[in-house]
Design an enzyme around this catalytic site. Structure first.
Site, PDB file in Angstrom:
ATOM      1  N   THR A   1       0.915  -1.296   0.106  1.00  0.00           N
ATOM      2  CA  THR A   1       0.108   0.243  -0.018  1.00  0.00           C
ATOM      3  C   THR A   1       0.805   1.307  -0.026  1.00  0.00           C
ATOM      4  OG1 THR A   1      -0.131   0.139   2.348  1.00  0.00           O
ATOM      5  CG2 THR A   1      -1.900  -1.296   1.385  1.00  0.00           C
TER       6      THR A   1
ATOM      7  N   ASP B   1      17.211   1.818  -1.483  1.00  0.00           N
ATOM      8  CA  ASP B   1      16.526   1.513  -0.139  1.00  0.00           C
ATOM      9  C   ASP B   1      17.524   1.795   0.847  1.00  0.00           C
ATOM     10  OD1 ASP B   1      15.632   0.273   2.403  1.00  0.00           O
ATOM     11  OD2 ASP B   1      14.077  -0.550   1.272  1.00  0.00           O
TER      12      ASP B   1
HETATM   13  C1  PRP Z   1      11.817   4.306   3.979  1.00  0.00           C
HETATM   14  C2  PRP Z   1      12.681   5.754   4.572  1.00  0.00           C
HETATM   15  C3  PRP Z   1      11.195   6.684   4.887  1.00  0.00           C
HETATM   16  C4  PRP Z   1      10.201   6.075   4.059  1.00  0.00           C
HETATM   17  C5  PRP Z   1       9.993   7.081   2.718  1.00  0.00           C
HETATM   18  O1  PRP Z   1      11.757   3.726   5.247  1.00  0.00           O
HETATM   19  O2  PRP Z   1      13.410   5.718   5.293  1.00  0.00           O
HETATM   20  O3  PRP Z   1      11.100   6.239   6.208  1.00  0.00           O
HETATM   21  O4  PRP Z   1      10.768   4.748   3.393  1.00  0.00           O
HETATM   22  O5  PRP Z   1       8.923   6.656   2.068  1.00  0.00           O
HETATM   23  P1  PRP Z   1       7.504   7.372   1.940  1.00  0.00           P
HETATM   24  O6  PRP Z   1       7.942   8.987   2.135  1.00  0.00           O
HETATM   25  O7  PRP Z   1       6.719   6.964   0.657  1.00  0.00           O
HETATM   26  O8  PRP Z   1       6.844   7.225   3.176  1.00  0.00           O
HETATM   27  P2  PRP Z   1      11.179   2.118   5.024  1.00  0.00           P
HETATM   28  O9  PRP Z   1       9.622   2.184   4.984  1.00  0.00           O
HETATM   29  O10 PRP Z   1      11.797   1.550   3.851  1.00  0.00           O
HETATM   30  O11 PRP Z   1      11.542   1.634   6.630  1.00  0.00           O
HETATM   31  P3  PRP Z   1      13.123   1.152   6.883  1.00  0.00           P
HETATM   32  O12 PRP Z   1      13.718   2.396   7.165  1.00  0.00           O
HETATM   33  O13 PRP Z   1      12.803   0.581   8.190  1.00  0.00           O
HETATM   34  O14 PRP Z   1      13.823   0.303   5.927  1.00  0.00           O
HETATM   35  N1  URA Z   2      12.439   4.557   0.644  1.00  0.00           N
HETATM   36  C1  URA Z   2      13.545   4.445   0.576  1.00  0.00           C
HETATM   37  O1  URA Z   2      14.628   3.894   1.255  1.00  0.00           O
HETATM   38  N2  URA Z   2      14.050   4.727  -0.961  1.00  0.00           N
HETATM   39  C2  URA Z   2      13.059   5.072  -1.832  1.00  0.00           C
HETATM   40  O2  URA Z   2      13.674   5.460  -2.895  1.00  0.00           O
HETATM   41  C3  URA Z   2      12.092   5.304  -1.219  1.00  0.00           C
HETATM   42  C4  URA Z   2      11.446   5.276  -0.061  1.00  0.00           C
END
Ligand code: PRP
Ligand code: URA
Length: 218
Positions: free
Chosen positions: A117, A209
């Protein structure tokens, strides 16, 4: 008398174009940059960006004795700075900023983005109790759809925070727009405004990521 600079305009986006920030950001984007170097670069960029993000802190005069005479210098006044990384990737930005502001407190917000989602799922929240008295720097390297940033700002405001800035390394236009629409009082400071999101919600060109690259989990 404390010197308070003009507050940032509502819905503001500041891009930190300093050559060192841009140089290090390019290294960070490189898919061949290994985890150890990636971590060091995030730390260094966060420190350089904190210089910009704290450029309008309020100062107050203070008397100091030099070895030669008494004079009046300036010190940061009033609101205490609090860093709040969004877990996990925001953690990589904390130590670099603490090198500049070692007395800052550190809160934590646990959120992850549901892969299907793309909506944020929250799992942890802890910030200092006197939130209304504090100046918050919310930290996350990536601002993609903006869902995580908006959820984190919502949570900080529910806890009483009145002054929040969002500091990231790479932002997508849709994320900046979502934060500005939901929270026009929260300035966004980024090292880059990238082109767009792909179908999976990743920023293009981006850096992949951020959490996985920081912690070597892929
Ligand atoms: C990533 C990033 C942000 C988010 C950004 O975290 O560090 O928190 O995605 O995406 P958005 O603007 O679409 O919400 P992630 O959900 O991958 O979690 P993690 O840091 O635990 O890997
Ligand atoms: N979260 C990440 O870590 N990378 C992206 O490009 C988008 C969301």
């Amino acid at each position: 008398m404390p010197t308070t600079p003009e507050p940032p305009a509502r819905g503001s986006l500041t891009l930190v174009r300093h050559p060192l920030v841009q140089h290090k950001l390019t290294l960070l984007r490189d898919k061949n940059t290994p985890t150890k170097i990636f971590k060091e670069l995030v730390d260094e960029i966060a420190m350089l960006m904190a210089y910009e993000a704290t450029s309008d802190l309020t100062l107050e005069p203070t008397v100091v004795e030099t070895p030669l005479e008494r004079t009046t210098g300036q010190r940061v006044a009033g609101k205490k700075l609090t860093l709040v990384p969004i877990l996990r990737a925001g953690l990589g930005m904390v130590e670099g900023i603490l090198k500049l502001v070692p007395s800052a407190r550190v809160g934590h917000i646990g959120l992850y983005r549901d892969h299907k989602t793309l909506e944020p799922v929250d799992y942890y929240f802890k910030v200092p109790a006197d939130a209304a008295e504090r100046e918050f720097l919310l930290l996350d390297p990536m601002l993609a759809t903006g869902g995580s940033a908006v959820a984190a700002i919502d949570a900080l405001k529910r806890a009483g925070a009145l002054r929040i800035r969002f500091l990231c390394l790479v932002a997508a236009p849709s994320g900046v727009q979502r934060v500005h629409q939901a929270h026009p009082d929260v300035p966004v400071i980024s090292a880059s405004l990238d082109r767009e999101l792909n179908a999976s919600g990743y920023i293009l060109p981006g850096l992949g990521d951020a959490g996985d690259r920081l912690f070597g989990t892929r």
